[in-house]
Scaffold this active site. Structure first.
Site, PDB file in Angstrom:
ATOM      1  N   SER A  13      45.884  33.811  49.122  1.00 47.28           N
ATOM      2  CA  SER A  13      45.094  34.233  47.984  1.00 47.28           C
ATOM      3  C   SER A  13      43.666  33.723  48.144  1.00 47.28           C
ATOM      4  O   SER A  13      43.457  32.680  48.689  1.00 47.28           O
ATOM      5  CB  SER A  13      45.684  33.651  46.727  1.00 47.28           C
ATOM      6  OG  SER A  13      46.564  32.636  46.976  1.00 47.28           O
ATOM      7  N   TRP A 160      42.696  27.163  44.451  1.00 50.03           N
ATOM      8  CA  TRP A 160      43.703  26.407  43.676  1.00 50.03           C
ATOM      9  C   TRP A 160      44.726  27.410  43.155  1.00 50.03           C
ATOM     10  O   TRP A 160      44.429  28.224  42.297  1.00 50.03           O
ATOM     11  CB  TRP A 160      42.989  25.681  42.537  1.00 50.03           C
ATOM     12  CG  TRP A 160      43.871  24.973  41.544  1.00 50.03           C
ATOM     13  CD1 TRP A 160      45.241  24.910  41.503  1.00 50.03           C
ATOM     14  CD2 TRP A 160      43.421  24.214  40.413  1.00 50.03           C
ATOM     15  NE1 TRP A 160      45.660  24.167  40.433  1.00 50.03           N
ATOM     16  CE2 TRP A 160      44.571  23.726  39.748  1.00 50.03           C
ATOM     17  CE3 TRP A 160      42.163  23.898  39.906  1.00 50.03           C
ATOM     18  CZ2 TRP A 160      44.489  22.944  38.589  1.00 50.03           C
ATOM     19  CZ3 TRP A 160      42.083  23.125  38.752  1.00 50.03           C
ATOM     20  CH2 TRP A 160      43.235  22.646  38.107  1.00 50.03           C
ATOM     21  N   GLU A 161      45.941  27.324  43.722  1.00 53.58           N
ATOM     22  CA  GLU A 161      47.009  28.235  43.301  1.00 53.58           C
ATOM     23  C   GLU A 161      48.138  27.433  42.664  1.00 53.58           C
ATOM     24  O   GLU A 161      48.916  26.830  43.378  1.00 53.58           O
ATOM     25  CB  GLU A 161      47.526  29.019  44.496  1.00 53.58           C
ATOM     26  CG  GLU A 161      46.437  29.905  45.108  1.00 53.58           C
ATOM     27  CD  GLU A 161      46.968  30.807  46.211  1.00 53.58           C
ATOM     28  OE1 GLU A 161      48.154  31.147  46.194  1.00 53.58           O
ATOM     29  OE2 GLU A 161      46.187  31.159  47.090  1.00 53.58           O
ATOM     30  N   PHE A 162      48.183  27.451  41.354  1.00 55.17           N
ATOM     31  CA  PHE A 162      47.225  27.986  40.401  1.00 55.17           C
ATOM     32  C   PHE A 162      47.084  26.966  39.298  1.00 55.17           C
ATOM     33  O   PHE A 162      48.008  26.159  39.094  1.00 55.17           O
ATOM     34  CB  PHE A 162      47.762  29.292  39.793  1.00 55.17           C
ATOM     35  CG  PHE A 162      47.678  30.472  40.731  1.00 55.17           C
ATOM     36  CD1 PHE A 162      46.484  31.146  40.927  1.00 55.17           C
ATOM     37  CD2 PHE A 162      48.807  30.884  41.422  1.00 55.17           C
ATOM     38  CE1 PHE A 162      46.410  32.241  41.781  1.00 55.17           C
ATOM     39  CE2 PHE A 162      48.734  31.980  42.283  1.00 55.17           C
ATOM     40  CZ  PHE A 162      47.535  32.647  42.455  1.00 55.17           C
TER      41      PHE A 162
END
Ligand SMILES: *[C@@H]1O[C@H](CO)[C@@H](O)[C@H](O)[C@H]1NC(C)=O
Ligand SMILES: *[C@@H]1O[C@H](CO)[C@@H](O)[C@H](O)[C@H]1NC(C)=O
Ligand SMILES: *[C@@H]1O[C@H](CO)[C@@H](O)[C@H](O)[C@H]1NC(C)=O
Length: 392
Positions: A13, A160-162
């Site tokens: 992502s 940053w997930e998530f």
């Protein structure tokens, strides 16, 4: 986005940048690594952002990246120390970051490089703790700037997930504010162009489908302090669903799980289109069909066909299709492809669907697009078509 290195097990992502003509001008006067006048037709302000992440240690060496299809390349990923919150520069990083920077430094046309922090497999709790106090944010920010300058990156990217809840989201906004202040200050004091600051974000402005309850990104901070945000417009359907579906449908008349909805939610929330860089996957997702004779979109499935994760890179999909004489179908509602052979079903993107998505991004006034990830394309096929469709 997940930078594990086995070939069937990569996903990610992400995000991207913004270049005003003024910034490019500023950079041209202040950076030694600057493009010569003859290269100006490649200056990123002309064609927007055409970015891609490079999973560190990938077989595709940075020095063989064909930079004419890209403006920005991300190093993916570096992690923070989960207790001390500064970036953790391991022996692995000490080997691969210089290879990345040096491999790209001499490429023509030139590209900007960004250091991406986090990724799909990273420690979300550690981000949450880091973002909670001023002191830990300062340690983190300081260390990101320090490492970026030490190795010669042009920018920083957070993946940053998530964020798990509204408190995380609010702290993320404070982090972006302080990060931007520190970057501006540092640029002044060392008389260099400021580092770029970007973030990979969920496909929609509110995270609803995963984890805890709904939580909305800090829209104002994203608008005011990031060069751009990169919605990860993929991972919509996978083997976690009991039915076949598309990894990255542009449209879905029956649900909000589509890129059209996601990008629309960002714009409606107040992020200007010229601060959004849309994500494209260079991988598909596989299922094992329950009944090989029921093989359409939404067919019953019993898990992934490839491994636990169920991803398959674009170049591997082409091999699979060929070796198995797979049936290939273009779905012009979703703007996606699928193929099947025996009990294996794969939803993915190919040149024509990516081209339509680029047209969508362009027509929507977006800043650009990015790929997860380098090393998954087949001889730059999709990268080239995307770049041509964008026009530059
Ligand atoms: C993740 O971060 C938390 C908080 O800093 C830490 O307690 C935990 O050990 C970390 N997990 C891993 C797998 O490193
Ligand atoms: C920032 O980082 C530099 C280099 O690592 C270090 O010398 C300095 O003490 C740090 N400052 C703060 C406030 O952490
Ligand atoms: C899609 O989103 C809209 C607006 O955010 C909401 O009103 C609607 O109920 C959602 N539809 C579905 C099927 O979740």
């Amino acid at each position: 986005m997940d930078a594990s290195t086995t070939s069937y097990d990569k996903k990610m992502s992400l995000q991207t940048l913004i270049f005003t003509p003024l910034l490019v001008l500023f950079m041209s006067f202040h950076s030694h690594a600057l493009v010569q006048p003859s290269n100006w037709k490649y200056a990123p302000n002309k064609g927007g952002v055409r970015a891609a992440y490079w999973p560190s240690g990938d077989d595709l060496s940075p020095s063989s990246i064909d930079t004419k299809y890209f403006t920005h390349i991300y190093y993916a990923f570096i992690q923070q120390d989960p207790q001390l919150f500064h970036l953790s520069v391991t022996e692995f990083e000490k080997k691969w970051i210089p290879q990345f920077i040096n491999g790209l430094r001499h490429r023509y046309p030139p590209v900007k490089t960004l250091l991406s922090i986090g990724g799909g497999g990273s420690n979300s709790t550690a981000f949450s703790l880091m973002a909670t106090t001023k002191h830990t944010r300062q340690v983190f920010i300081n260390s990101t700037i320090h490492v970026a300058r030490q190795y010669g990156f042009d920018g920083l990217d957070l993946d940053w997930e998530f964020p798990e809840n509204e408190v995380d989201m609010s702290n993320l906004g404070v982090l972006f504010h302080e990060w931007r202040q520190a970057i501006t200050l540092e640029a002044h004091s060392c008389r260099k162009p400021p580092l770029l600051l970007t973030a990979a974000v969920y496909y929609a402005s509110t995270i609803k489908l995963i984890g805890n309850g709904p939580r909305t990104y800090p829209i104002q901070a994203i608008r005011d302090y990031l060069d751009w945000a990169s919605p990860m417009c993929f991972d919509y359907h996978g083997a976690w669903d009991k039915f076949t579906g598309f990894n990255a449908a542009l449209y879905d008349p029956n649900s909000n799980i589509s890129t059209k909805y996601g990008i629309g939610s960002w714009v409606e929330a107040g992020v200007p289109t010229h601060k959004l860089v849309m994500g494209f996957p260079l991988y598909g997702r596989t299922w094992r069909l329950k009944d090989p004779n029921v093989d359409g979109v939404g067919a019953e499935a019993v898990g992934a066909a490839t491994d636990t994760d169920g991803t398959l890179d674009y170049d591997e999909i082409l091999v699979f299709n060929k070796e198995n004489g797979a049936t290939v179908v273009y779905d012009d509602v979703a703007v996606s492809f699928y193929s099947y052979a025996g009990t294996t079903w794969i939803g993915y993107d190919d040149g024509p669907s990516i081209t339509k998505k680029v047209h969508f991004a362009r027509a929507s006034g977006l800043k650009g697009y990015f790929f997860w990830a380098l090393g998954k394309d087949k001889d730059w096929t999709i990268s080239r078509q995307a770049s041509n469709a964008w026009g530059h």
